[in-house]
Design an enzyme around this catalytic site. Structure first.
Site, PDB file in Angstrom:
ATOM      1  N   MET A 120      26.745   8.099  20.606  1.00  0.00           N
ATOM      2  CA  MET A 120      27.942   8.323  19.774  1.00  0.00           C
ATOM      3  C   MET A 120      28.307   9.357  19.245  1.00  0.00           C
ATOM      4  O   MET A 120      29.490   9.998  19.124  1.00  0.00           O
ATOM      5  CB  MET A 120      27.986   6.980  18.722  1.00  0.00           C
ATOM      6  CG  MET A 120      29.226   6.736  17.837  1.00  0.00           C
ATOM      7  SD  MET A 120      30.519   6.463  18.874  1.00  0.00           S
ATOM      8  CE  MET A 120      30.429   4.602  18.541  1.00  0.00           C
ATOM      9  N   LYS A 151       0.357  -1.477 -11.517  1.00  0.00           N
ATOM     10  CA  LYS A 151      -1.023  -2.016 -10.918  1.00  0.00           C
ATOM     11  C   LYS A 151      -1.713  -3.099 -12.332  1.00  0.00           C
ATOM     12  O   LYS A 151      -2.262  -4.021 -11.714  1.00  0.00           O
ATOM     13  CB  LYS A 151      -1.845  -1.153 -10.509  1.00  0.00           C
ATOM     14  CG  LYS A 151      -3.080  -1.568  -9.888  1.00  0.00           C
ATOM     15  CD  LYS A 151      -3.796  -0.286  -9.248  1.00  0.00           C
ATOM     16  CE  LYS A 151      -5.088  -0.708  -8.594  1.00  0.00           C
ATOM     17  NZ  LYS A 151      -5.859   0.187  -7.866  1.00  0.00           N
ATOM     18  N   GLU A 154       6.725   0.874   6.241  1.00  0.00           N
ATOM     19  CA  GLU A 154       7.572   0.009   5.251  1.00  0.00           C
ATOM     20  C   GLU A 154       9.032  -0.146   5.441  1.00  0.00           C
ATOM     21  O   GLU A 154       9.675  -1.356   5.115  1.00  0.00           O
ATOM     22  CB  GLU A 154       7.262   0.548   3.797  1.00  0.00           C
ATOM     23  CG  GLU A 154       5.923   0.693   3.241  1.00  0.00           C
ATOM     24  CD  GLU A 154       5.068   1.675   3.631  1.00  0.00           C
ATOM     25  OE1 GLU A 154       5.654   2.476   4.430  1.00  0.00           O
ATOM     26  OE2 GLU A 154       4.010   1.791   3.094  1.00  0.00           O
ATOM     27  N   PHE A 199      -1.229   9.966  -8.913  1.00  0.00           N
ATOM     28  CA  PHE A 199      -1.141   9.691  -7.514  1.00  0.00           C
ATOM     29  C   PHE A 199      -0.152   8.602  -7.040  1.00  0.00           C
ATOM     30  O   PHE A 199      -0.458   7.643  -7.195  1.00  0.00           O
ATOM     31  CB  PHE A 199      -2.495   9.488  -6.996  1.00  0.00           C
ATOM     32  CG  PHE A 199      -2.837   9.153  -5.449  1.00  0.00           C
ATOM     33  CD1 PHE A 199      -2.481  10.422  -4.682  1.00  0.00           C
ATOM     34  CD2 PHE A 199      -3.452   8.081  -5.120  1.00  0.00           C
ATOM     35  CE1 PHE A 199      -2.584  10.044  -3.264  1.00  0.00           C
ATOM     36  CE2 PHE A 199      -3.214   7.997  -3.651  1.00  0.00           C
ATOM     37  CZ  PHE A 199      -3.268   9.045  -2.686  1.00  0.00           C
ATOM     38  N   GLN A 200       0.478   8.931  -5.854  1.00  0.00           N
ATOM     39  CA  GLN A 200       1.435   8.002  -5.335  1.00  0.00           C
ATOM     40  C   GLN A 200       2.203   7.558  -6.548  1.00  0.00           C
ATOM     41  O   GLN A 200       2.772   6.194  -6.358  1.00  0.00           O
ATOM     42  CB  GLN A 200       0.469   6.802  -4.610  1.00  0.00           C
ATOM     43  CG  GLN A 200       0.073   7.271  -3.239  1.00  0.00           C
ATOM     44  CD  GLN A 200      -0.596   6.247  -2.445  1.00  0.00           C
ATOM     45  OE1 GLN A 200      -0.948   5.276  -2.744  1.00  0.00           O
ATOM     46  NE2 GLN A 200      -0.486   6.710  -1.134  1.00  0.00           N
TER      47      GLN A 200
END
Lengths: 166, 558
Positions: free
Chosen positions: B469, B161, B49, B111-112
């Site tokens: 760097m 959802k 993502e 969940f999630q």
């Protein structure tokens, strides 16, 4: 210096988090905050007391104005205003102390709103100085618990916060 | 028209003329992805993502349009965070749409589930959790409006959802009415007049401009002001490309790795015309000694930028393009010939340079050569680190929106997915990603995306086998104690590319560079070139943090 900001916000979930989150992540210090309704439906008013120098205050106001749910930010110290805070104080109150307590209560124009065999609860409103003085007086009886609202303020006279130019 | 929440999203994207989205599906966006499947929408599936978020950002920076990214709830949404923060810091318009667990499950540690509106509050311009299907059309409209107007930035829509599946009435609003969101577009005329007067009076004026010029497409007005008033220009990293590199009065980039001419011009200017820039610490160095003798004009669309770091004598809140147009009508040029001569002498005496050593592959000429051969129409993206600064110095940019780099957040791993987004916006143009070996490994999984979608990005890995760097700072400020900066153990980048079905090349000697670059540019499809450069090369000039920007290490060249 201490400033009092009146923040008109849309009454939506999470608005308080947006405002308080902005203060904490940019390192501004909220001393005191009160949130409540306004005369317009859907709009709430936050009264925030901050300790900030002029430059920081300007940044606070500008950053607040960037929040989409914030409608207007006004500095109430720019104009004459009145402010009050409400405090409830629970003190130990053996029967032999009650009249002493009652004297202080009247002197401060406070109110007794609960009495039990060993304690009393008082309600007092005023500015910070008055509330501090009341706390000092109550300490000798033994304060069990204090709760207070944040300070709320309005402009003096017929002018309303919406009239302040920002 | 009646439709489901998922269909509303697609209808809203259509109304906003979104031609491509980047994303990765998951449980909480199944309904939305089902609508995509049924309706058809150009969707680029990334492998992570974060890649999708950076791709949407790169798309937006290259095209000037709003980029769109979709992810599922929980980990999908949290994986967007670096991408959203990157866009926020550089004021890039993206709309992120995340799935959320169904409304009854919100707040139950389902969940999630992750509170993504809470998490992204500090890094979005605004965000929404949609709890009522009837609000969805307005929210989509507002999200695009807020992302793409005023000071642009990311907006997130969190879509449970069950709202995706619920039916409602879809009427896309024509107008947006948000009580607390009214960006100031037109600058105050009185202040513009004052700015014109200051320009007339100035003897040593300097334009310091930034990403705001690109964001408001004001590059022509900027150049016209500089030309007609004979005022030298320095542009920040995010402003690079708004002035052509070969414009006589262009001084390059200011600040920590700025040019001698830019930093000294800031130091001696009596008028600093700040346009769409925000006095970032990487530009100003120690604030007290920044532009010590200058009257400051500050033009910015965001009032909160004015007075934040540097006090503006003449603040102008408004759209940069609008304000510059007004200013162009009103200003009268001063005689700046002596000043320009002085500045141009610095420019020609102390250009950014590097020491060539026989047989040693230096990073700077690799970038220079790559850019030269890539052609005029090239879009360059970079990752973050040494190669980014070399790219800023050695890409001879000709136009805006051709240099795409994470400035404010400094996000390693940005360059490659951003290049995919830019390539998706412009399939016919050459897109080159200048990457570091460290940065590239932060999102190299997107090679699969590049190959599958035939996005023929050419990746030049400036491979010095260090987090270069950081190593440089360790060398300069930590007595050379190279703590955890060696990248020994990195893969063979040629074979890595080949494993994904892309092409890999390698160059280790200076004389190989031209041929390898040509070969890469002529190879169809994505190509990764592993340039194994001098591992201990440093980015110079350099100003130590929190010191004056004229205290330059290596400012006068070699």
């Amino acid at each position: 210096m201490k400033r009092i900001l009146a923040i008109l916000v849309e009454d939506r979930p999470g608005v308080l988090t947006r405002v308080s989150g902005l203060f904490s992540r940019r390192g501004y210090n909220i001393q005191n905050i009160a949130v409540g309704r306004t005369v317009e439906p859907g709009i709430s008013r936050m009264t925030v007391t901050v300790e900030a120098d002029f430059v920081t205050l300007e940044q606070i106001v500008k950053q607040l104005n960037k929040l989409v749910n914030v409608i207007k930010v006004s500095d109430l110290m720019e104009e004459p205003s009145v402010g009050r805070e409400l405090m409830l104080v629970k003190v130990k109150a053996e029967p032999n102390k009650r009249s002493d307590i009652q004297q202080v209560v009247s002197a401060f124009r406070a109110k007794v709103i609960d009495v039990s065999p060993e304690s009393m609860v008082m309600e007092v409103t005023g500015d910070e100085g008055k509330l501090n003085a009341f706390i000092l007086m109550m300490q000798e009886f033994g304060i069990r618990e204090i709760v207070s609202t944040g300070k709320v303020s309005l402009l003096r006279g017929s002018k309303v916060t919406r009239d302040i130019r920002t | 028209m009646r439709m489901t929440g998922a269909q509303m999203v697609l209808a809203g994207l259509e109304a906003e003329n979104v031609d491509v989205v980047f994303g990765l599906p998951g449980g909480a966006v199944l309904t939305l992805y089902d609508a995509i499947y049924q309706k058809g929408l150009r969707h680029i599936l990334t492998r992570h993502e974060q890649g999708a978020a950076h791709a949407a950002d790169g798309y937006a920076r290259a095209s000037g349009k709003t980029g769109v990214v979709i992810a599922t709830s929980g980990p999908g949404a949290t994986n967007l965070i670096t991408g959203i923060a990157t866009a926020y810091m550089d004021s890039i318009p993206i709309v992120a749409i995340t799935g959320q667990v169904a409304r009854p499950a919100i707040g139950t540690d389902a969940f999630q589930e992750a509170d993504i509106t809470g998490i992204t509050m500090p890094i979005t311009k605004h965000n929404y959790l949609v709890k009522d299907i009837n609000e969805l059309p307005r929210i989509i409209k507002e999200a695009f409006h807020i992302a793409g107007s005023g000071r642009k930035g990311p907006v997130l829509i969190d879509l449970p959802k069950d709202v995706q599946a619920e039916e409602g009435q879809f009427e896309y609003p024509q107008q947006v009415e948000i009580a607390g969101y009214k960006p100031t577009f037109t600058g105050h005329t009185g202040q513009i007049v004052r700015a014109a007067a200051a320009i007339k009076k100035a003897q040593r004026p300097l334009i310091y401009s930034g990403g705001g010029v690109i964001s408001s497409s004001a590059h022509e007005e900027l150049l016209e002001l500089s030309r007609r008033a004979s005022i030298p220009v320095t542009t920040t990293l995010t402003g690079l490309g708004s002035v052509p590199y070969d414009y006589e009065l262009f001084l390059g980039m200011p600040g920590m790795h700025g040019t001698y001419a830019a930093n000294h011009a800031i130091n001696e200017a009596d008028l600093l015309i700040t346009i769409g820039a925000r006095f970032d610490d990487r530009v100003t160095g120690k604030l007290d000694s920044f532009a010590p003798g200058a009257t400051v004009i500050h033009i910015d669309i965001d009032p909160a930028e004015i007075g934040k770091n540097v006090t503006a004598d003449i603040p102008i809140v408004g759209d940069v393009k609008y304000v510059l147009k007004e200013l162009l009508k009103r200003f009268k040029p001063a005689d700046t010939r002596a000043w320009c001569e002085r500045v141009l002498a610095w420019k020609s005496s102390y250009p950014v340079s590097f020491k060539q050593e026989p047989g040693c592959l230096k990073p700077q000429p690799v970038i220079e050569e790559f850019y030269r051969l890539a052609g005029d129409d090239v879009i360059v993206t970079t990752d973050v680190g040494q190669h980014q600064m070399w790219a800023a110095h050695f890409c001879n940019l000709k136009s805006p929106r051709t240099f795409i780099s994470s400035g404010g957040l400094g996000t390693m791993g940005f360059g490659f997915p951003a290049a995919l987004g830019a390539q998706a916006a412009f399939p016919e143009r050459t897109v080159v990603c200048i990457a570091g070996d460290g940065s590239f490994q932060m999102n190299s999984q997107e090679l699969a995306t590049a190959v599958y979608y035939k996005l023929p990005v050419k990746v030049a890995i400036i491979n010095n086998q260090y987090l270069g760097m950081v190593r440089q700072w360790q060398k300069f400020f930590y007595e050379g104690r190279y703590s955890q900066t060696s990248l020994a153990g990195s893969p063979d980048f040629v074979r890595l590319a080949e494993a994904y079905g892309a092409t890999g090349y390698r160059a280790v000697r200076p004389e190989e560079v031209t041929a390898v670059v040509q070969k890469a540019l002529n190879t169809p499809g994505p190509v990764v070139i592993d340039f194994q450069v001098d591992p201990e090369e440093n980015v110079l000039p350099m100003v130590a943090p929190n010191t004056s920007i004229i205290e330059m290490i290596g400012g006068e060249g070699f």
